[in-house]
Write a protein that holds these residues in place. Structure first.
Motif, PDB file in Angstrom:
ATOM      1  N   TYR A  92      19.620  25.044  31.585  1.00 34.39           N
ATOM      2  CA  TYR A  92      20.007  25.148  32.985  1.00 34.39           C
ATOM      3  C   TYR A  92      21.423  25.705  33.073  1.00 34.39           C
ATOM      4  O   TYR A  92      22.316  25.264  32.345  1.00 34.39           O
ATOM      5  N   LEU A  93      21.618  26.644  33.989  1.00 36.38           N
ATOM      6  CA  LEU A  93      22.918  27.299  34.141  1.00 36.38           C
ATOM      7  C   LEU A  93      23.317  27.288  35.615  1.00 36.38           C
ATOM      8  O   LEU A  93      22.604  27.809  36.465  1.00 36.38           O
ATOM      9  N   MET A  94      24.466  26.682  35.903  1.00 37.64           N
ATOM     10  CA  MET A  94      24.987  26.652  37.271  1.00 37.64           C
ATOM     11  C   MET A  94      26.289  27.439  37.317  1.00 37.64           C
ATOM     12  O   MET A  94      27.245  27.115  36.609  1.00 37.64           O
ATOM     13  N   LEU A  95      26.319  28.473  38.155  1.00 35.58           N
ATOM     14  CA  LEU A  95      27.507  29.308  38.306  1.00 35.58           C
ATOM     15  C   LEU A  95      28.074  29.152  39.707  1.00 35.58           C
ATOM     16  O   LEU A  95      27.393  28.714  40.628  1.00 35.58           O
ATOM     17  N   GLU A  96      29.347  29.529  39.860  1.00 35.35           N
ATOM     18  CA  GLU A  96      29.960  29.526  41.180  1.00 35.35           C
ATOM     19  C   GLU A  96      29.851  30.913  41.793  1.00 35.35           C
ATOM     20  O   GLU A  96      29.686  31.912  41.099  1.00 35.35           O
ATOM     21  N   LYS A  97      29.953  30.964  43.092  1.00 31.26           N
ATOM     22  CA  LYS A  97      29.957  32.253  43.781  1.00 31.26           C
ATOM     23  C   LYS A  97      31.400  32.753  43.862  1.00 31.26           C
ATOM     24  O   LYS A  97      32.331  31.944  43.949  1.00 31.26           O
ATOM     25  N   PRO A  98      31.634  34.065  43.830  1.00 32.16           N
ATOM     26  CA  PRO A  98      30.651  35.082  43.464  1.00 32.16           C
ATOM     27  C   PRO A  98      30.397  35.063  41.954  1.00 32.16           C
ATOM     28  O   PRO A  98      31.327  34.810  41.185  1.00 32.16           O
ATOM     29  N   ILE A  99      29.153  35.301  41.551  1.00 33.06           N
ATOM     30  CA  ILE A  99      28.859  35.356  40.109  1.00 33.06           C
ATOM     31  C   ILE A  99      29.723  36.434  39.483  1.00 33.06           C
ATOM     32  O   ILE A  99      30.450  36.220  38.523  1.00 33.06           O
ATOM     33  N   THR A 100      29.618  37.631  40.040  1.00 35.43           N
ATOM     34  CA  THR A 100      30.370  38.806  39.633  1.00 35.43           C
ATOM     35  C   THR A 100      30.047  39.883  40.656  1.00 35.43           C
ATOM     36  O   THR A 100      29.001  39.817  41.308  1.00 35.43           O
ATOM     37  N   ASP A 101      30.914  40.872  40.812  1.00 34.28           N
ATOM     38  CA  ASP A 101      30.573  41.978  41.699  1.00 34.28           C
ATOM     39  C   ASP A 101      29.859  43.105  40.950  1.00 34.28           C
ATOM     40  O   ASP A 101      29.540  44.148  41.511  1.00 34.28           O
ATOM     41  N   ASN A 102      29.575  42.864  39.663  1.00 35.46           N
ATOM     42  CA  ASN A 102      28.853  43.820  38.831  1.00 35.46           C
ATOM     43  C   ASN A 102      27.346  43.589  39.009  1.00 35.46           C
ATOM     44  O   ASN A 102      26.767  42.669  38.426  1.00 35.46           O
ATOM     45  N   ASN A 162      50.851  34.840  47.575  1.00 34.55           N
ATOM     46  CA  ASN A 162      50.635  34.149  46.303  1.00 34.55           C
ATOM     47  C   ASN A 162      49.654  34.969  45.474  1.00 34.55           C
ATOM     48  O   ASN A 162      49.002  35.879  45.982  1.00 34.55           O
ATOM     49  N   ASN A 163      49.544  34.665  44.199  1.00 37.21           N
ATOM     50  CA  ASN A 163      48.758  35.511  43.290  1.00 37.21           C
ATOM     51  C   ASN A 163      47.381  34.954  42.943  1.00 37.21           C
ATOM     52  O   ASN A 163      46.782  35.338  41.948  1.00 37.21           O
ATOM     53  N   SER A 164      46.842  34.047  43.765  1.00 38.92           N
ATOM     54  CA  SER A 164      45.509  33.499  43.505  1.00 38.92           C
ATOM     55  C   SER A 164      44.452  34.603  43.575  1.00 38.92           C
ATOM     56  O   SER A 164      44.471  35.443  44.487  1.00 38.92           O
ATOM     57  N   TRP A 165      43.510  34.605  42.631  1.00 38.81           N
ATOM     58  CA  TRP A 165      42.427  35.595  42.614  1.00 38.81           C
ATOM     59  C   TRP A 165      41.616  35.570  43.914  1.00 38.81           C
ATOM     60  O   TRP A 165      41.029  36.586  44.311  1.00 38.81           O
ATOM     61  N   LYS A 166      41.615  34.417  44.583  1.00 45.37           N
ATOM     62  CA  LYS A 166      40.817  34.256  45.798  1.00 45.37           C
ATOM     63  C   LYS A 166      41.244  35.206  46.915  1.00 45.37           C
ATOM     64  O   LYS A 166      40.467  35.481  47.830  1.00 45.37           O
ATOM     65  N   ASN A 177      34.073  38.064  49.514  1.00 43.76           N
ATOM     66  CA  ASN A 177      33.538  37.381  48.334  1.00 43.76           C
ATOM     67  C   ASN A 177      33.844  35.887  48.304  1.00 43.76           C
ATOM     68  O   ASN A 177      33.099  35.122  47.684  1.00 43.76           O
ATOM     69  N   TYR A 178      34.922  35.487  48.956  1.00 45.12           N
ATOM     70  CA  TYR A 178      35.287  34.062  48.884  1.00 45.12           C
ATOM     71  C   TYR A 178      34.820  33.264  50.106  1.00 45.12           C
ATOM     72  O   TYR A 178      34.452  32.108  49.978  1.00 45.12           O
ATOM     73  N   TYR A 179      34.821  33.880  51.287  1.00 43.27           N
ATOM     74  CA  TYR A 179      34.454  33.159  52.502  1.00 43.27           C
ATOM     75  C   TYR A 179      33.093  33.600  53.058  1.00 43.27           C
ATOM     76  O   TYR A 179      32.158  32.801  53.148  1.00 43.27           O
ATOM     77  N   LEU A 180      32.999  34.874  53.443  1.00 45.24           N
ATOM     78  CA  LEU A 180      31.813  35.336  54.170  1.00 45.24           C
ATOM     79  C   LEU A 180      30.548  35.351  53.335  1.00 45.24           C
ATOM     80  O   LEU A 180      29.444  35.338  53.877  1.00 45.24           O
ATOM     81  N   ILE A 181      30.686  35.364  52.026  1.00 42.05           N
ATOM     82  CA  ILE A 181      29.508  35.363  51.148  1.00 42.05           C
ATOM     83  C   ILE A 181      28.590  34.172  51.446  1.00 42.05           C
ATOM     84  O   ILE A 181      27.364  34.279  51.363  1.00 42.05           O
ATOM     85  N   HIS A 182      29.180  33.053  51.857  1.00 45.18           N
ATOM     86  CA  HIS A 182      28.384  31.863  52.186  1.00 45.18           C
ATOM     87  C   HIS A 182      27.444  32.133  53.356  1.00 45.18           C
ATOM     88  O   HIS A 182      26.247  31.834  53.284  1.00 45.18           O
ATOM     89  N   CYS A 312      27.886  42.206  50.053  1.00 44.89           N
ATOM     90  CA  CYS A 312      29.323  41.933  49.906  1.00 44.89           C
ATOM     91  C   CYS A 312      30.038  43.144  49.292  1.00 44.89           C
ATOM     92  O   CYS A 312      31.125  43.526  49.746  1.00 44.89           O
ATOM     93  N   ASN A 313      29.434  43.733  48.275  1.00 43.19           N
ATOM     94  CA  ASN A 313      30.016  44.924  47.647  1.00 43.19           C
ATOM     95  C   ASN A 313      30.132  46.086  48.633  1.00 43.19           C
ATOM     96  O   ASN A 313      31.140  46.797  48.662  1.00 43.19           O
ATOM     97  N   ASP A 314      29.092  46.285  49.439  1.00 40.33           N
ATOM     98  CA  ASP A 314      29.092  47.388  50.406  1.00 40.33           C
ATOM     99  C   ASP A 314      30.201  47.203  51.450  1.00 40.33           C
ATOM    100  O   ASP A 314      30.856  48.177  51.854  1.00 40.33           O
ATOM    101  N   ILE A 315      30.417  45.963  51.868  1.00 40.92           N
ATOM    102  CA  ILE A 315      31.504  45.692  52.819  1.00 40.92           C
ATOM    103  C   ILE A 315      32.849  45.917  52.148  1.00 40.92           C
ATOM    104  O   ILE A 315      33.757  46.547  52.706  1.00 40.92           O
TER     105      ILE A 315
END
Length: 325
Positions: A92-102, A162-166, A177-182, A312-315
């Motif tokens: 079983y594998l649980m990932l967080e969103k976004p998985i990746t934009d690839n 700030n330099n957060s990836w988010k 990718n961080y908010y609207l993806i939901h 998400c990528n298209d936006i």
């Protein structure tokens, strides 16, 4: 009562990983291993867990019942490659969103999971809220006409850099990718054939301060998302137009996972309902799904994950030039 399971679980990432740990430790009887380079320096409370801060452990430990990843997209991508190359394995594998934009990597991962009987889940917690079920009910009604989603807040980067990836599209984050993806995931789950019709960024002093997107189903505009990043008032609201009814679902809180008000206006009468929720309960529901769902459900679910990230990528392609610096 805890389920009678005694298997190894690896959680990669110790910040949001704490929420996953609390849920899994409460409802399942696992042996926990928490991996993070700085975990021994952090004052984090992981009772009954082995704390790991280097890769030496994985020389002799390559097989796990469940692997959970709660890191930034770049480190999550590295873990995905390890799993695909079978340097580490799980059921079983649980990932967080976004998985990746690839998108190619998403396809490779889902194909790998189907071929190797690995159940993959993405922790789209918002889809497990009670309001998402209420939303689905109204949107699938024959009387449904159009829905508006408004999100407004004062983005912390606009308050203080700030330099957060988010914050940054180029690092896998950003408003989409961080908010609207939901909410995009929620709407695609209801309308799988939803397409982008128009994307309009709002720019002030060369900074992205808002975003308006509308979507069509076939040739009809049925969804409009309006986001403002420079207002002090918290706005998180759905407005659903039906033939003889207007439904509003909203919260005045900064926390998306607690209190919602449902306002229903019909025949000049107004009905007010309230609902409460909990973040950890949404995580729990995602694990229940992960541990139970069947192969036929997986294919549909994986298509939904892919379609969500593609939108998400298209936006992001349209607004990337306005990415925070």
């Amino acid at each position: 009562m805890k389920n009678k399971i005694k298997k190894k679980v690896l959680i990669v990432g110790s910040n949001f990983g704490q929420n996953h740990y609390k849920v899994l430790n409460k409802y399942y009887n696992f042996d926990f291993f928490i991996f993070s380079p700085n975990i021994l320096r952090k004052k984090l409370n992981f009772k009954k867990a082995t704390l790991l801060n280097n890769d030496d452990f994985f020389i002799k430990n390559k097989i796990f019942h469940t692997i959970v990843c709660c890191t930034n997209p770049e480190n999550q991508k590295k873990l995905i490659f390890k799993i695909i190359k079978k340097k580490i394995s799980c059921k079983y594998l649980m990932l967080e969103k976004p998985i990746t934009d690839n998108l190619r990597l998403i396809k490779k991962l889902t194909s790998f999971c189907l071929s190797n009987k690995v159940n993959l889940g993405v922790n789209f917690t918002y889809n497990q809220l009670k309001i998402s079920k209420i939303l689905s009910k109204h949107l699938l009604s024959p009387e449904f006409k159009k829905v508006f989603f408004n999100l407004g807040f004062h983005h912390h980067y606009l308050i203080k850099k700030n330099n957060s990836w988010k914050n940054f599209i180029r690092l896998g984050g950003g408003i989409v990718n961080y908010y609207l993806i939901h909410v995009i995931f929620v709407f695609l789950n209801i309308f799988p054939n939803l397409k982008i019709n128009r994307i309009k960024p709002i720019i002030k002093k060369k900074l992205l301060t808002g975003l308006n997107i509308n979507f069509k189903l076939k040739k009809k505009i049925i969804l409009e998302i309006d986001t403002k990043l420079d207002i002090k008032k918290i706005v998180h609201k759905y407005k659903i137009l039906k033939l003889n009814e207007i439904v509003e679902i909203y919260t005045k809180k900064n926390n998306w996972y607690k209190n919602y008000i449902i306002k229903i206006e019909k025949n000049k009468k107004i009905k007010i309902l309230k609902t409460t929720d909990d973040l950890n309960n949404t995580i729990k529901l995602n694990y229940e799904r992960l541990f139970k769902y069947k192969k036929i459900d997986q294919k549909n679910y994986y298509n939904l994950i892919y379609s969500t990230q593609k939108i998400c990528n298209d936006i992001n392609k349209k607004i990337k030039k306005y990415d925070f610096k």
